[in-house]
Design an enzyme around this catalytic site. Structure first.
Site, PDB file in Angstrom:
ATOM      1  N   HIS A  41       0.826  -1.209   0.000  1.00 36.25           N
ATOM      2  CA  HIS A  41       0.000   0.000   0.000  1.00 36.25           C
ATOM      3  C   HIS A  41       0.862   1.261   0.000  1.00 36.25           C
ATOM      4  O   HIS A  41       0.595   2.202  -0.733  1.00 36.25           O
ATOM      5  CB  HIS A  41      -0.925   0.015   1.229  1.00 36.25           C
ATOM      6  N   LYS A 107      -9.962  -7.750   7.922  1.00 38.36           N
ATOM      7  CA  LYS A 107     -10.668  -8.001   9.183  1.00 38.36           C
ATOM      8  C   LYS A 107     -10.596  -6.770  10.071  1.00 38.36           C
ATOM      9  O   LYS A 107      -9.683  -5.951   9.920  1.00 38.36           O
ATOM     10  CB  LYS A 107     -10.106  -9.230   9.897  1.00 38.36           C
TER      11      LYS A 107
END
Lengths: 195, 293
Positions: A41, A107
């Site tokens: 990222h 999550k």
């Protein structure tokens, strides 16, 4: 087993389909997903990469660092559950804006910046059950590619998988509803009552 | 189960067992929770967890891809050399990583380079305790990064939480940690709470306490501590955070608490969490024979 309606999704994702999804929906995803976590990222948002813009368009990012094994020159994924998504909060809006990401799997949920971006770009956050890595690995039918393996190592490389009926829960939708935000607010309220 | 086996091989088997299978008491608790949850999402989460445990055991695969940081608590008789034992543990860690029972989880925090072998500076964590016993007992925990990240250390008094230097202050710290954790550390978790006077000791003790089985009656534990644990379990669950933070009746599977002495000026509260994938097993190695639990 609980019998509930399951919505089937296929990649490349269509924005009008994604915009119909509601938090709480159960989903099964078939197609291509890209594994990206902390370092991918950072790298992809620091410098926009045209090659990945083409690859990731209308695509899916999965926050996951797998256990992978090379057998006769081919990668096999043994265990591949989700990692905590909030660490990617700073970057996900850019991934949607610059790379056209339409679904983020992880999550723990994400925060306000991502929730706004989901509305703006017609995308969705899908929760995979943390720790269920053997079950999820069974749904990976093929390892199509791996990038940045040397630089970042197995758990942090950018993997490209083909998955079939990958089981997920919509926990943040493109209509501004986040189950994580609701649970946080309710638990904070309850805490005030009892503390 | 007893067999003649080399120590390194026995330790690799301990790693395999711990990465692939949960202990019985945890499996039982997961089943109970699955039966108690009523909402669609909480049930779905608990069902997925149970299915995952079956698949991992059947296929002999790590039940969670984050095989965490291995933490060893070793009970060792006088006659053994600790450095030799440590060397064997490092070798076994490398072998277990090669065999994919561990993910290579050691990243150099200066260069950000993954060692690739599962071994690094401070990894695995190894603690020795000399004991009057025959044979060595290796207690192993694989502690996931997600649950480690949500652990917190508090110093009392804490005006922000209105937490003073008493049992109620400690309670406020634990509730605060649970609300801040939400679904991040893979609930239903196990909470290990230790109160005392130095940060290193309470941090160590809170990890070691995770070796206790769920529902196990610890010898000599004060009645008021047991009552405190039960109260905290109920109160955290009443927050409604639920399995994976999607709302539900069970946010924690168990609460363990321990109260140590402290310096008059210091009052630290350590709150550690263990994910539902509570991976702990032990090996007793005696005369070249291995026994696992």
């Amino acid at each position: 087993m609980t019998e509930t309606k399951v919505i089937k999704l296929h990649t490349p994702l269509k924005e009008q389909e994604i915009r119909k999804l509601n938090s709480g929906d159960l989903v099964e995803l078939t197609g291509t997903i890209f594994l990206a976590r902390d370092r991918v990222h950072k790298s992809l948002t620091e410098k926009i990469d045209e090659k990945f813009q083409a690859k990731l368009k209308n695509g899916v990012i999965y926050h996951c660092g797998p256990i992978a094994k090379k057998e006769n020159g081919k990668w096999k994924i043994l265990s591949a559950g989700p990692t905590t998504s909030t660490r990617m909060e700073e970057f996900e809006e850019t991934m949607m804006e610059e790379y056209g990401i339409k679904a983020v799997i992880g999550k723990g949920g994400m925060k306000e910046k991502t929730l706004n971006a989901l509305q703006n770009f017609g995308a969705v956050y899908l929760l995979a059950v943390g720790g269920t890595a053997a079950l999820l690995a069974e749904k990976i039918v093929k390892v199509k590619n791996v990038f940045f393996l040397e630089e970042f190592g197995i758990p942090e490389a950018l993997w490209e998988f083909e998955v079939k009926d990958f089981p997920l829960i919509v926990s943040m939708d493109s209509k501004g509803r986040s189950l994580h935000k609701e649970v946080l607010e309710e638990s904070e309220k309850k805490l005030k009552e009892i503390a | 189960m007893k067999e003649k086996i080399d120590l390194i091989q026995a330790l690799v088997e301990l790693y395999r067992l711990t990465s692939v299978c949960l202990p019985k008491d945890v499996k039982q608790k997961i089943k109970e929770i699955r039966e108690k949850e009523t909402s669609i999402l909480a049930k779905k989460v608990m069902e997925s967890i149970e299915q995952n445990l079956e698949i991992a055991e059947k296929k002999n695969l790590p039940l969670c891809e984050d095989t965490g940081i291995p933490i060893f608590f070793i009970e060792i008789p006088k006659s053994f050399d600790q450095n030799e034992i440590k060397e064997r543990i490092l070798k076994a860690t490398e072998t277990a990583t090669e065999k994919n029972f561990l993910r290579p989880n050691a990243v150099d925090s200066l260069t950000q380079k993954n060692s690739g072998t599962g071994v690094g500076k401070g990894i695995p964590t190894i603690y020795f305790e000399q004991k009057e016993r025959t044979g060595i007992k290796f207690n192993l925990i694989l502690k996931g990064g997600g649950s480690e990240n949500i652990g917190r250390t508090y110093s009392l008094p804490n005006p922000e939480l209105k937490a003073g230097r008493d049992l109620d202050g400690v309670r406020k710290c634990v509730l605060d940690a649970a609300v801040k954790a939400q679904g991040l550390g893979c609930p239903p978790t196990i909470v290990s709470l230790v109160v005392g006077g130095t940060k290193d000791v309470i941090s160590f003790e809170s990890k070691k306490q995770l070796l206790e089985k769920l529902g196990e009656k610890t010898e000599g534990k004060e009645k008021e501590v047991i009552e405190f644990e039960e109260k905290l379990l109920q109160e955290i669950n009443s927050l409604g955070i639920g399995p994976m933070g999607l709302k539900g009746k069970n946010t924690v599977m168990g609460v363990k608490a321990k109260f140590l002495h402290r310096h008059p000026a210091s009052f630290f509260v350590e709150v550690s969490f263990m994910c539902w994938a509570d991976r702990r097993h032990s090996l007793i190695w005696k005369n070249g024979e291995a026994e696992y639990d």
